[in-house]
Design a protein around this motif. Structure first.
Motif, PDB file in Angstrom:
ATOM      1  N   ILE A 196      -1.980  -2.906  -6.847  1.00  0.00           N
ATOM      2  CA  ILE A 196      -0.954  -3.934  -7.064  1.00  0.00           C
ATOM      3  C   ILE A 196      -1.263  -4.673  -8.360  1.00  0.00           C
ATOM      4  CG2 ILE A 196       0.050  -6.076  -6.179  1.00  0.00           C
ATOM      5  CD1 ILE A 196      -0.509  -5.028  -3.349  1.00  0.00           C
ATOM      6  N   ARG A 256      -1.830   6.587  -5.887  1.00  0.00           N
ATOM      7  CA  ARG A 256      -3.011   5.938  -5.315  1.00  0.00           C
ATOM      8  C   ARG A 256      -3.881   6.939  -4.555  1.00  0.00           C
ATOM      9  NH1 ARG A 256      -1.256   2.341  -1.397  1.00  0.00           N
ATOM     10  NH2 ARG A 256       0.970   2.592  -1.844  1.00  0.00           N
ATOM     11  N   TRP A 280       4.006  -5.388  -8.878  1.00  0.00           N
ATOM     12  CA  TRP A 280       4.342  -3.973  -8.809  1.00  0.00           C
ATOM     13  C   TRP A 280       3.207  -3.221  -8.120  1.00  0.00           C
ATOM     14  CZ3 TRP A 280       8.865  -1.924 -11.063  1.00  0.00           C
ATOM     15  CH2 TRP A 280       9.617  -2.837 -11.839  1.00  0.00           C
ATOM     16  N   GLN A 281       3.568  -2.297  -7.226  1.00  0.00           N
ATOM     17  CA  GLN A 281       2.542  -1.474  -6.569  1.00  0.00           C
ATOM     18  C   GLN A 281       2.737  -0.006  -6.922  1.00  0.00           C
ATOM     19  OE1 GLN A 281       2.308  -1.370  -2.198  1.00  0.00           O
ATOM     20  NE2 GLN A 281       0.086  -1.166  -2.394  1.00  0.00           N
ATOM     21  N   ALA A 304      -5.764  -1.206  -3.788  1.00  0.00           N
ATOM     22  CA  ALA A 304      -4.442  -1.719  -3.427  1.00  0.00           C
ATOM     23  C   ALA A 304      -3.380  -1.269  -4.423  1.00  0.00           C
ATOM     24  CB  ALA A 304      -4.476  -3.245  -3.348  1.00  0.00           C
TER      25      ALA A 304
END
Length: 287
Positions: A153, A186, A179-180, A151
């Motif tokens: 995150i 990713r 925060w992502q 994810a």
């Protein structure tokens, strides 16, 4: 928790994860497993042990995950990432110029701060790596931490630990109080569940392996076994990064220290030769 319960848990954890708890770590077991027992509707650790003994496999897996989830943060210890930028990448960029491919393994990657730190380092070298095939494989015993890593995150506290503000602004998007990581970072990391005690030859060969801050929990024989198997999946000119409190010295002759770079090792080619004599930045999408 009775002494018998503790001995049972010590043996279980050693068999399932390699975690080698000393006799004085009962407090650690209680701090991690009492909350798990209560979450499972049990009165305490004795009831937890009884249920595990009865064959509750899902609960057994939760116990192992609770005991093996370790602390991590972005660019932890800083030096390994300096080595990656200043030593490892320049050497491998030259050595892999014809192949134009790099494979990096982050073992015991926990909630993802290490593999994503590696990804951000590589992203900063995007111009030099344009057209290269890049794979970063993140593995961990715990499926729960792998899901969090996928994810990408993180809380305000997590991004404040070790992450330079310029990288936070550049590679993260704020979503309310969390925060992502942006999709491009990713997407550079593949996630796979893996127990280091088991065979990992199916992962293939790697140019760089980060195996940091996990071997300290294993006994000498387990460390030696893991070093031996790591040596088989590391390219002959590849590099192994260990944690600040870890070393191959006195444990394995499969690796030799890289000159003047603390924590960085290379395969011991002298040993390998003796054995032989006697017998745009292109990324692989996350799966």
């Amino acid at each position: 928790m009775t002494p018998l319960d503790y001995e049972y848990l010590r043996k279980l954890l050693k068999e399932r994860s390699g975690l080698d708890l000393s006799a004085d770590k009962q407090y650690l077991v209680e701090s991690r497993l009492v909350p798990l027992a209560r979450k499972s509707g049990l009165a305490g650790i004795p009831d937890l042990v009884q249920k595990i003994r009865s064959g509750a496999e899902a609960l057994t897996s939760e116990v192992v995950e609770a005991m093996t989830t370790n602390e991590t943060f972005f660019f932890r210890d800083k030096i390994p990432f300096d080595h990656l930028r200043d030593t490892v990448l320049p050497v491998l960029l030259q050595a892999r110029a014809n192949r134009r491919a790099l494979r990096i393994w982050s073992a015991a990657s926990s909630t993802g701060q290490e593999p994503y730190s590696i990804a951000m380092c590589l992203k900063e070298k995007a111009q030099a790596l344009a057209g290269w095939r890049i794979e970063i494989v993140a593995t961990d015993l715990s499926q729960e931490v792998l899901e969090k890593s996928r994810a990408g995150i993180y809380s305000q506290f997590e991004v404040q630990r070790g992450l330079p503000i310029q990288l936070l602004v550049k590679h993260f998007t704020q979503l309310g109080e969390v925060w992502q990581l942006n999709a491009d970072i990713r997407g550079m990391v593949q996630h796979r569940q893996l127990n280091l005690l088991q065979d990992f030859s199916h992962l293939g060969k790697f140019d760089v392996i980060f195996c940091r801050n996990v071997l300290i929990y294993f006994d000498q024989d387990t460390k030696a076994s893991i070093f031996e198997r790591i040596s088989r999946v590391l390219e002959p000119d590849g590099m192994l990064m260990l944690g600040a409190a870890e070393s191959v010295v006195g444990i394995s002759d499969a690796f030799r220290p890289y000159p003047d770079r603390r924590g960085l090792y290379q395969p011991n080619l002298a040993r390998a030769n003796v054995s032989a004599g006697s017998h745009g930045l292109r990324v692989v999408a996350a799966r």
